[in-house]
Motif scaffolding. Structure first.
Motif, mmCIF file in Angstrom:
data_model
loop_
_atom_site.group_PDB
_atom_site.id
_atom_site.type_symbol
_atom_site.label_atom_id
_atom_site.label_comp_id
_atom_site.label_asym_id
_atom_site.label_seq_id
_atom_site.Cartn_x
_atom_site.Cartn_y
_atom_site.Cartn_z
ATOM 1 N N UNK A 1 2.424 -6.386 0.547
ATOM 2 C CA UNK A 1 1.800 -5.090 0.339
ATOM 3 C C UNK A 1 1.282 -4.619 1.694
ATOM 4 N N UNK A 2 1.658 -3.406 2.076
ATOM 5 C CA UNK A 2 1.304 -2.855 3.378
ATOM 6 C C UNK A 2 0.512 -1.573 3.191
ATOM 7 N N UNK A 3 -0.752 -1.565 3.732
ATOM 8 C CA UNK A 3 -1.614 -0.398 3.523
ATOM 9 C C UNK A 3 -2.771 -0.343 4.509
ATOM 10 N N UNK A 4 -2.631 -0.180 5.788
ATOM 11 C CA UNK A 4 -1.428 0.005 6.583
ATOM 12 C C UNK A 4 -0.914 -1.270 7.254
ATOM 13 N N UNK A 5 -1.638 -2.407 7.131
ATOM 14 C CA UNK A 5 -1.096 -3.658 7.654
ATOM 15 C C UNK A 5 -0.595 -4.509 6.489
ATOM 16 N N UNK A 6 0.289 -5.442 6.796
ATOM 17 C CA UNK A 6 0.975 -6.219 5.757
ATOM 18 C C UNK A 6 0.220 -7.477 5.382
ATOM 19 N N UNK A 7 0.314 -7.843 4.085
ATOM 20 C CA UNK A 7 -0.088 -9.173 3.647
ATOM 21 C C UNK A 7 1.152 -9.842 3.058
ATOM 22 N N UNK A 8 1.042 -11.087 2.635
ATOM 23 C CA UNK A 8 2.227 -11.807 2.165
ATOM 24 C C UNK A 8 1.786 -12.887 1.195
ATOM 25 N N UNK A 9 2.399 -12.924 0.025
ATOM 26 C CA UNK A 9 2.134 -13.986 -0.941
ATOM 27 C C UNK A 9 3.462 -14.563 -1.399
ATOM 28 N N UNK A 10 3.490 -15.890 -1.592
ATOM 29 C CA UNK A 10 4.725 -16.590 -1.950
ATOM 30 C C UNK A 10 4.462 -17.672 -2.985
ATOM 31 N N UNK B 1 -3.788 3.753 -11.623
ATOM 32 C CA UNK B 1 -4.005 3.522 -10.198
ATOM 33 C C UNK B 1 -3.401 2.205 -9.719
ATOM 34 N N UNK B 2 -2.354 1.728 -10.418
ATOM 35 C CA UNK B 2 -1.810 0.410 -10.089
ATOM 36 C C UNK B 2 -0.303 0.338 -10.277
ATOM 37 N N UNK B 3 0.272 -0.641 -9.597
ATOM 38 C CA UNK B 3 1.642 -1.081 -9.845
ATOM 39 C C UNK B 3 1.557 -2.541 -10.248
ATOM 40 N N UNK B 4 2.280 -2.893 -11.303
ATOM 41 C CA UNK B 4 2.371 -4.274 -11.749
ATOM 42 C C UNK B 4 3.766 -4.781 -11.408
ATOM 43 N N UNK C 1 9.829 -12.078 -18.475
ATOM 44 C CA UNK C 1 9.249 -11.632 -17.216
ATOM 45 C C UNK C 1 7.935 -12.371 -16.968
ATOM 46 N N UNK C 2 7.673 -12.719 -15.705
ATOM 47 C CA UNK C 2 6.405 -13.345 -15.336
ATOM 48 C C UNK C 2 5.663 -12.432 -14.363
ATOM 49 N N UNK C 3 4.358 -12.438 -14.462
ATOM 50 C CA UNK C 3 3.527 -11.617 -13.592
ATOM 51 C C UNK C 3 3.559 -12.171 -12.178
ATOM 52 N N UNK C 4 3.818 -11.289 -11.213
ATOM 53 C CA UNK C 4 3.811 -11.654 -9.802
ATOM 54 C C UNK C 4 2.537 -11.144 -9.131
ATOM 55 N N UNK C 5 2.192 -9.881 -9.419
ATOM 56 C CA UNK C 5 1.052 -9.287 -8.724
ATOM 57 C C UNK C 5 0.688 -7.957 -9.362
ATOM 58 N N UNK C 6 -0.594 -7.613 -9.311
ATOM 59 C CA UNK C 6 -1.090 -6.285 -9.654
ATOM 60 C C UNK C 6 -1.726 -5.744 -8.374
ATOM 61 N N UNK C 7 -1.354 -4.518 -7.996
ATOM 62 C CA UNK C 7 -1.856 -3.979 -6.742
ATOM 63 C C UNK C 7 -2.260 -2.533 -6.899
ATOM 64 N N UNK C 8 -3.235 -2.073 -6.092
ATOM 65 C CA UNK C 8 -3.630 -0.667 -6.160
ATOM 66 C C UNK C 8 -2.508 0.221 -5.643
#
Length: 192
Positions: free
Chosen positions: A105-114, A134-137, A147-154
């Motif tokens: 997720x980049x807003x404005x710098x990137x993070x990373x999950x694995x 206000x979210x993307x799942x 389907x398995x949940x990966x992430x919920x993000x603003x």
């Protein structure tokens, strides 16, 4: 289904061909292609190959592909874009010697999950992004498993966004990914 011809590339790949036998899209990445902004590495890469179409509020987008890659940082999945410094990539990446399911997720710098998913190699993978409020799942599955949940993000509800298949090959020139489907559906009714 979204026809492959309805998308616009963020960066054109080395090749993209529709297989006449099954209508799959085969995408060959350019060596060095990637999406990343600043965090930990100090560089900005915006050379990913993402085939994008509008991603309106209260909708979901899915891509389905075969996870058949093993070069360092080979990646395929789904790209969501608002701006050059506001985007999400979700999918599979070969990292640390294993196939990994993750998101940046980049807003404005990137993070990373694995999370490691070595048993997904060579199988059909679906990556899904559902946009509501206000979210993307982000969700994922292999073959016909649930389907398995990966992430919920603003995600800004009023943002004009686009989404679609993603391929990048930061470390090699011969990565080709086979995409089987690109779908838009209604957004998920619930989080769980």
């Amino acid at each position: 289904m979204i026809p492959w011809s309805e998308g616009v590339w963020t960066t054109p790949p080395a090749a993209s061909v529709v297989d006449p036998d099954d209508a799959d899209l085969l995408v060959t990445a350019v060596e060095g292609s990637d999406a990343w902004r600043t965090t930990s590495y100090g560089f900005v890469h915006d050379t990913e190959h993402a085939l994008l179409a509008p991603f309106p509020q209260d909708s979901a987008v899915e891509v389905e592909f075969t996870a058949d890659f093993e070069g360092q940082f080979d990646q395929a999945g789904l790209f969501l874009r608002i701006a050059d410094d506001r985007w999400v990539k979700a999918g599979l990446e070969f990292s640390e010697g294993s196939l990994q399911l993750g998101a940046v997720v980049t807003a404005p710098t990137s993070d990373w999950s694995l999370a490691p998913v070595p048993s997904w190699k060579g199988r059909r993978v679906t990556i899904r992004a559902s946009r509501a409020g206000d979210a993307v799942t982000l969700r994922a599955r292999v073959d016909d498993e649930p389907l398995r949940l990966v992430r919920v993000l603003p995600f800004p509800p009023d943002a004009i966004a686009s989404a679609g298949p993603l391929v990048s090959a930061p470390s090699r020139a011969d990565l080709t990914v086979r995409f089987h489907a690109w779908r838009v559906t209604a957004s998920d009714a619930t989080l769980h």
